[in-house]
Design an enzyme around this catalytic site. Structure first.
Site, PDB file in Angstrom:
ATOM      1  CG  ASP A 227       4.247   6.144  -5.571  1.00 12.17           C
ATOM      2  OD1 ASP A 227       3.317   5.875  -6.373  1.00 12.17           O
ATOM      3  OD2 ASP A 227       4.770   7.263  -5.514  1.00 12.17           O
ATOM      4  CB  VAL A 228       1.239   1.516  -8.082  1.00 15.08           C
ATOM      5  CG1 VAL A 228       0.880   0.490  -7.024  1.00 15.08           C
ATOM      6  CG2 VAL A 228       0.202   2.636  -8.160  1.00 15.08           C
TER       7      VAL A 228
ATOM      8  CE1 TYR B 132     -11.859   5.099 -10.702  1.00 12.83           C
ATOM      9  CE2 TYR B 132     -13.962   4.540 -11.720  1.00 12.83           C
ATOM     10  CZ  TYR B 132     -12.971   4.271 -10.797  1.00 12.83           C
ATOM     11  OH  TYR B 132     -13.084   3.189  -9.974  1.00 12.83           O
TER      12      TYR B 132
ATOM     13  CB  SER C 268     -14.744   0.227 -12.410  1.00 11.24           C
ATOM     14  OG  SER C 268     -15.934   0.926 -12.101  1.00 11.24           O
TER      15      SER C 268
ATOM     16  CG  ASP D 190      -2.065   1.002   1.105  1.00 14.47           C
ATOM     17  OD1 ASP D 190      -3.127   0.601   0.608  1.00 14.47           O
ATOM     18  OD2 ASP D 190      -1.885   2.169   1.490  1.00 14.47           O
TER      19      ASP D 190
ATOM     20  CG  ASN E 233      -7.348  -3.273  -4.941  1.00 10.35           C
ATOM     21  OD1 ASN E 233      -8.548  -3.257  -5.228  1.00 10.35           O
ATOM     22  ND2 ASN E 233      -6.875  -2.622  -3.877  1.00 10.35           N
TER      23      ASN E 233
ATOM     24  CB  THR F 149     -14.692   1.354  -0.808  1.00 10.98           C
ATOM     25  OG1 THR F 149     -15.057   2.453  -1.660  1.00 10.98           O
ATOM     26  CG2 THR F 149     -15.000   0.035  -1.507  1.00 10.98           C
TER      27      THR F 149
END
Length: 265
Positions: A76-77, A169, A156, A47, A103, A204
Protein backbone atom coordinates in the site's frame (compact mmCIF):
# COMPACT_ATOMS: atom_id res chain seq x y z
CA UNK A 1 33.09 -8.74 -31.39
CA UNK A 2 34.39 -5.24 -32.13
CA UNK A 3 35.07 -2.79 -29.34
CA UNK A 4 32.16 -0.65 -30.54
CA UNK A 5 29.71 -3.56 -30.52
CA UNK A 6 30.88 -4.50 -27.03
CA UNK A 7 30.35 -0.94 -25.85
CA UNK A 8 26.92 -0.85 -27.47
CA UNK A 9 25.91 -4.12 -25.84
CA UNK A 10 27.02 -2.82 -22.44
CA UNK A 11 25.15 0.46 -22.97
CA UNK A 12 21.86 -1.32 -23.66
CA UNK A 13 22.09 -4.13 -21.10
CA UNK A 14 19.90 -4.12 -17.98
CA UNK A 15 21.08 -7.45 -16.62
CA UNK A 16 22.64 -5.74 -13.61
CA UNK A 17 19.51 -3.73 -12.82
CA UNK A 18 17.64 -4.37 -9.59
CA UNK A 19 14.17 -2.95 -10.20
CA UNK A 20 11.32 -2.08 -7.82
CA UNK A 21 7.99 -1.45 -9.53
CA UNK A 22 4.90 -0.18 -7.73
CA UNK A 23 1.48 -1.05 -9.08
CA UNK A 24 3.04 -4.01 -10.86
CA UNK A 25 -0.02 -6.23 -10.66
CA UNK A 26 -1.77 -5.01 -13.78
CA UNK A 27 -1.70 -2.71 -16.80
CA UNK A 28 1.36 -0.56 -17.36
CA UNK A 29 3.04 -1.78 -14.18
CA UNK A 30 2.71 -5.43 -15.17
CA UNK A 31 4.06 -4.67 -18.66
CA UNK A 32 7.06 -2.87 -17.15
CA UNK A 33 7.83 -5.82 -14.88
CA UNK A 34 7.62 -8.31 -17.74
CA UNK A 35 9.70 -6.14 -20.06
CA UNK A 36 12.50 -5.71 -17.53
CA UNK A 37 12.43 -9.35 -16.46
CA UNK A 38 12.51 -10.62 -20.05
CA UNK A 39 15.51 -8.37 -20.65
CA UNK A 40 17.44 -10.00 -17.81
CA UNK A 41 16.84 -7.54 -14.97
CA UNK A 42 16.08 -8.52 -11.39
CA UNK A 43 12.56 -7.39 -10.50
CA UNK A 44 10.54 -6.85 -7.33
CA UNK A 45 6.83 -6.70 -8.23
CA UNK A 46 4.67 -4.80 -5.74
CA UNK A 47 0.96 -4.16 -5.78
CA UNK A 48 -1.81 -3.33 -3.36
CA UNK A 49 -3.18 -6.82 -4.09
CA UNK A 50 -0.68 -9.52 -3.16
CA UNK A 51 -2.29 -12.01 -5.54
CA UNK A 52 -1.92 -9.62 -8.47
CA UNK A 53 1.77 -9.08 -7.70
CA UNK A 54 2.32 -12.83 -7.51
CA UNK A 55 0.47 -13.34 -10.79
CA UNK A 56 2.83 -10.89 -12.48
CA UNK A 57 5.81 -12.71 -10.98
CA UNK A 58 4.52 -15.98 -12.37
CA UNK A 59 4.04 -14.42 -15.80
CA UNK A 60 7.64 -13.21 -15.74
CA UNK A 61 8.79 -16.72 -14.88
CA UNK A 62 6.74 -18.13 -17.74
CA UNK A 63 8.42 -15.57 -20.01
CA UNK A 64 11.75 -17.14 -19.09
CA UNK A 65 12.95 -15.03 -16.15
CA UNK A 66 15.15 -16.84 -13.64
CA UNK A 67 13.38 -17.59 -10.36
CA UNK A 68 16.14 -15.99 -8.32
CA UNK A 69 15.69 -12.78 -10.31
CA UNK A 70 12.04 -12.35 -9.30
CA UNK A 71 10.25 -11.40 -6.09
CA UNK A 72 6.80 -10.07 -5.22
CA UNK A 73 5.05 -8.50 -2.26
CA UNK A 74 1.94 -6.54 -1.37
CA UNK A 75 2.35 -2.78 -0.97
CA UNK A 76 0.00 0.00 0.00
CA UNK A 77 1.95 3.01 -1.23
CA UNK A 78 0.08 5.26 1.20
CA UNK A 79 1.52 3.37 4.18
CA UNK A 80 4.98 4.67 5.14
CA UNK A 81 5.88 1.50 7.06
CA UNK A 82 5.00 -0.67 4.08
CA UNK A 83 7.08 1.54 1.79
CA UNK A 84 10.08 1.11 4.03
CA UNK A 85 9.57 -2.65 4.22
CA UNK A 86 9.26 -2.87 0.43
CA UNK A 87 12.64 -1.20 -0.04
CA UNK A 88 14.17 -3.51 2.56
CA UNK A 89 12.58 -6.58 0.97
CA UNK A 90 13.87 -5.53 -2.45
CA UNK A 91 17.46 -5.11 -1.35
CA UNK A 92 17.35 -8.42 0.50
CA UNK A 93 15.70 -10.41 -2.29
CA UNK A 94 17.53 -8.86 -5.24
CA UNK A 95 20.83 -7.90 -3.65
CA UNK A 96 20.29 -4.18 -4.12
CA UNK A 97 18.15 -1.55 -5.78
CA UNK A 98 19.16 0.47 -8.83
CA UNK A 99 15.91 1.32 -10.65
CA UNK A 100 12.80 2.64 -8.92
CA UNK A 101 9.61 2.79 -11.00
CA UNK A 102 6.84 4.81 -9.35
CA UNK A 103 3.85 3.51 -11.27
CA UNK A 104 1.06 2.93 -8.73
CA UNK A 105 -1.92 5.08 -9.55
CA UNK A 106 -5.56 5.91 -9.01
CA UNK A 107 -8.05 7.64 -11.30
CA UNK A 108 -11.15 9.46 -10.06
CA UNK A 109 -13.25 12.20 -11.65
CA UNK A 110 -13.29 15.34 -9.51
CA UNK A 111 -15.84 17.94 -10.70
CA UNK A 112 -15.26 21.16 -8.79
CA UNK A 113 -18.80 21.21 -7.38
CA UNK A 114 -18.81 17.58 -6.25
CA UNK A 115 -19.55 17.06 -2.56
CA UNK A 116 -16.62 14.63 -2.25
CA UNK A 117 -14.11 16.86 -4.07
CA UNK A 118 -11.78 17.34 -1.08
CA UNK A 119 -11.74 13.62 -0.26
CA UNK A 120 -10.98 12.67 -3.86
CA UNK A 121 -8.30 15.37 -4.05
CA UNK A 122 -6.55 14.00 -0.96
CA UNK A 123 -6.80 10.39 -2.12
CA UNK A 124 -5.34 11.18 -5.53
CA UNK A 125 -2.49 13.28 -4.16
CA UNK A 126 -1.70 10.64 -1.54
CA UNK A 127 -1.25 7.95 -4.21
CA UNK A 128 0.08 9.89 -7.18
CA UNK A 129 2.39 12.40 -5.52
CA UNK A 130 3.05 11.89 -1.82
CA UNK A 131 3.74 8.17 -2.25
CA UNK A 132 6.24 8.85 -5.02
CA UNK A 133 8.03 11.44 -2.92
CA UNK A 134 8.15 9.17 0.13
CA UNK A 135 9.34 6.08 -1.73
CA UNK A 136 12.09 8.00 -3.49
CA UNK A 137 13.40 9.32 -0.18
CA UNK A 138 13.29 5.88 1.41
CA UNK A 139 15.04 4.29 -1.58
CA UNK A 140 17.85 6.83 -1.80
CA UNK A 141 20.32 5.02 0.49
CA UNK A 142 20.08 1.90 -1.68
CA UNK A 143 20.11 3.84 -4.95
CA UNK A 144 23.23 5.71 -3.85
CA UNK A 145 25.06 2.40 -3.58
CA UNK A 146 24.09 1.32 -7.10
CA UNK A 147 25.71 1.94 -10.45
CA UNK A 148 23.58 3.80 -13.00
CA UNK A 149 20.80 4.50 -10.49
CA UNK A 150 17.50 5.51 -12.07
CA UNK A 151 14.20 6.90 -10.82
CA UNK A 152 11.26 6.69 -13.22
CA UNK A 153 7.99 8.40 -12.30
CA UNK A 154 4.89 7.56 -14.30
CA UNK A 155 3.10 10.84 -14.97
CA UNK A 156 0.59 11.47 -17.77
CA UNK A 157 -0.21 13.76 -20.64
CA UNK A 158 -2.69 15.19 -18.11
CA UNK A 159 0.45 16.67 -16.54
CA UNK A 160 0.94 18.70 -19.72
CA UNK A 161 -2.65 19.84 -20.24
CA UNK A 162 -6.07 19.33 -18.70
CA UNK A 163 -9.33 17.45 -19.15
CA UNK A 164 -12.61 18.82 -17.71
CA UNK A 165 -13.83 17.46 -14.37
CA UNK A 166 -10.48 15.93 -13.40
CA UNK A 167 -8.88 18.78 -11.45
CA UNK A 168 -7.33 16.55 -8.78
CA UNK A 169 -5.79 14.08 -11.24
CA UNK A 170 -4.55 16.85 -13.53
CA UNK A 171 -3.02 18.81 -10.67
CA UNK A 172 -1.34 15.72 -9.22
CA UNK A 173 0.19 14.73 -12.57
CA UNK A 174 1.50 18.27 -13.08
CA UNK A 175 3.03 17.98 -9.62
CA UNK A 176 4.67 14.65 -10.49
CA UNK A 177 6.45 16.34 -13.38
CA UNK A 178 7.52 19.16 -11.05
CA UNK A 179 8.78 16.64 -8.50
CA UNK A 180 10.70 14.84 -11.22
CA UNK A 181 12.41 18.01 -12.40
CA UNK A 182 13.26 19.16 -8.88
CA UNK A 183 14.72 15.81 -7.85
CA UNK A 184 16.68 15.57 -11.09
CA UNK A 185 18.41 18.80 -10.08
CA UNK A 186 18.88 17.71 -6.46
CA UNK A 187 20.32 14.29 -7.34
CA UNK A 188 22.15 15.06 -10.54
CA UNK A 189 25.50 15.65 -8.86
CA UNK A 190 25.30 12.10 -7.52
CA UNK A 191 24.74 10.66 -10.99
CA UNK A 192 21.18 9.55 -10.19
CA UNK A 193 18.80 10.36 -13.03
CA UNK A 194 15.13 11.15 -12.50
CA UNK A 195 12.69 11.14 -15.40
CA UNK A 196 8.95 11.11 -15.96
CA UNK A 197 7.06 9.09 -18.55
CA UNK A 198 3.83 10.69 -19.75
CA UNK A 199 1.48 8.11 -21.26
CA UNK A 200 -1.39 9.25 -23.43
CA UNK A 201 -4.45 7.08 -24.17
CA UNK A 202 -3.45 3.51 -23.31
CA UNK A 203 -5.42 0.27 -23.17
CA UNK A 204 -5.48 -0.49 -19.43
CA UNK A 205 -7.92 -1.65 -16.79
CA UNK A 206 -8.99 1.95 -16.32
CA UNK A 207 -9.70 2.68 -19.97
CA UNK A 208 -11.35 -0.69 -20.65
CA UNK A 209 -14.34 0.71 -18.78
CA UNK A 210 -14.82 3.29 -21.54
CA UNK A 211 -17.03 2.56 -24.52
CA UNK A 212 -14.96 0.99 -27.31
CA UNK A 213 -16.56 3.09 -30.04
CA UNK A 214 -15.94 6.27 -28.06
CA UNK A 215 -12.29 5.31 -27.61
CA UNK A 216 -11.87 4.62 -31.31
CA UNK A 217 -13.41 7.97 -32.24
CA UNK A 218 -11.27 9.80 -29.71
CA UNK A 219 -8.05 8.16 -30.91
CA UNK A 220 -8.84 8.83 -34.57
CA UNK A 221 -9.71 12.45 -33.87
CA UNK A 222 -7.01 13.35 -31.37
CA UNK A 223 -3.88 11.24 -31.92
CA UNK A 224 -1.48 11.35 -34.85
CA UNK A 225 -1.33 7.54 -34.95
CA UNK A 226 -5.13 7.33 -34.67
CA UNK A 227 -5.13 4.56 -32.08
CA UNK A 228 -4.75 3.82 -28.39
CA UNK A 229 -1.35 2.66 -27.19
CA UNK A 230 -0.49 -0.52 -25.31
CA UNK A 231 1.08 -0.95 -21.86
CA UNK A 232 4.04 -2.62 -23.59
CA UNK A 233 4.79 0.60 -25.47
CA UNK A 234 5.11 2.41 -22.16
CA UNK A 235 7.24 -0.41 -20.78
CA UNK A 236 9.75 -0.12 -23.59
CA UNK A 237 10.14 3.60 -22.87
CA UNK A 238 10.84 2.76 -19.23
CA UNK A 239 13.36 0.10 -20.25
CA UNK A 240 15.23 2.51 -22.51
CA UNK A 241 15.56 5.08 -19.71
CA UNK A 242 17.04 2.43 -17.39
CA UNK A 243 19.78 1.41 -19.81
CA UNK A 244 23.33 2.57 -19.00
CA UNK A 245 23.40 4.44 -22.31
CA UNK A 246 20.63 6.77 -21.07
CA UNK A 247 22.90 8.25 -18.41
CA UNK A 248 22.64 11.82 -19.80
CA UNK A 249 18.82 11.92 -19.77
CA UNK A 250 17.45 13.47 -16.60
CA UNK A 251 14.64 15.83 -15.66
CA UNK A 252 12.87 14.88 -18.88
CA UNK A 253 9.22 14.26 -19.62
CA UNK A 254 9.13 11.40 -22.09
CA UNK A 255 5.78 11.65 -23.86
CA UNK A 256 4.39 8.36 -25.17
CA UNK A 257 1.01 9.38 -26.53
CA UNK A 258 0.76 8.50 -30.22
CA UNK A 259 1.04 12.18 -31.11
CA UNK A 260 -1.83 13.36 -28.89
CA UNK A 261 -0.04 16.45 -27.62
CA UNK A 262 1.30 17.58 -31.00
CA UNK A 263 -1.82 17.21 -33.10
CA UNK A 264 -3.80 20.43 -33.54
CA UNK A 265 -6.53 19.15 -35.85
Amino acid sequence: MSDYRQALAAATSVTDCRVLVTGGGSGIGRAICRCFAASGAWVMVTDLRAEAAEETRQLCLSDGAAAEHMAACSLDVCDAKQLSKAVEATTEALGGLSVLVNNAGVFRPSPLDASNFDRVWREIFDVLLDAQKSLIRLALPALRQANNARILNIASTEGLGATPNHAAYVAAKHAVIGLTRAMAVDLGFEGITVNAICPGPIHTGITEKFDAADKARFAHRRTALRRYGTPEEIAHAALSLAQPGASYVTGAQIVVDGGLTVRNA
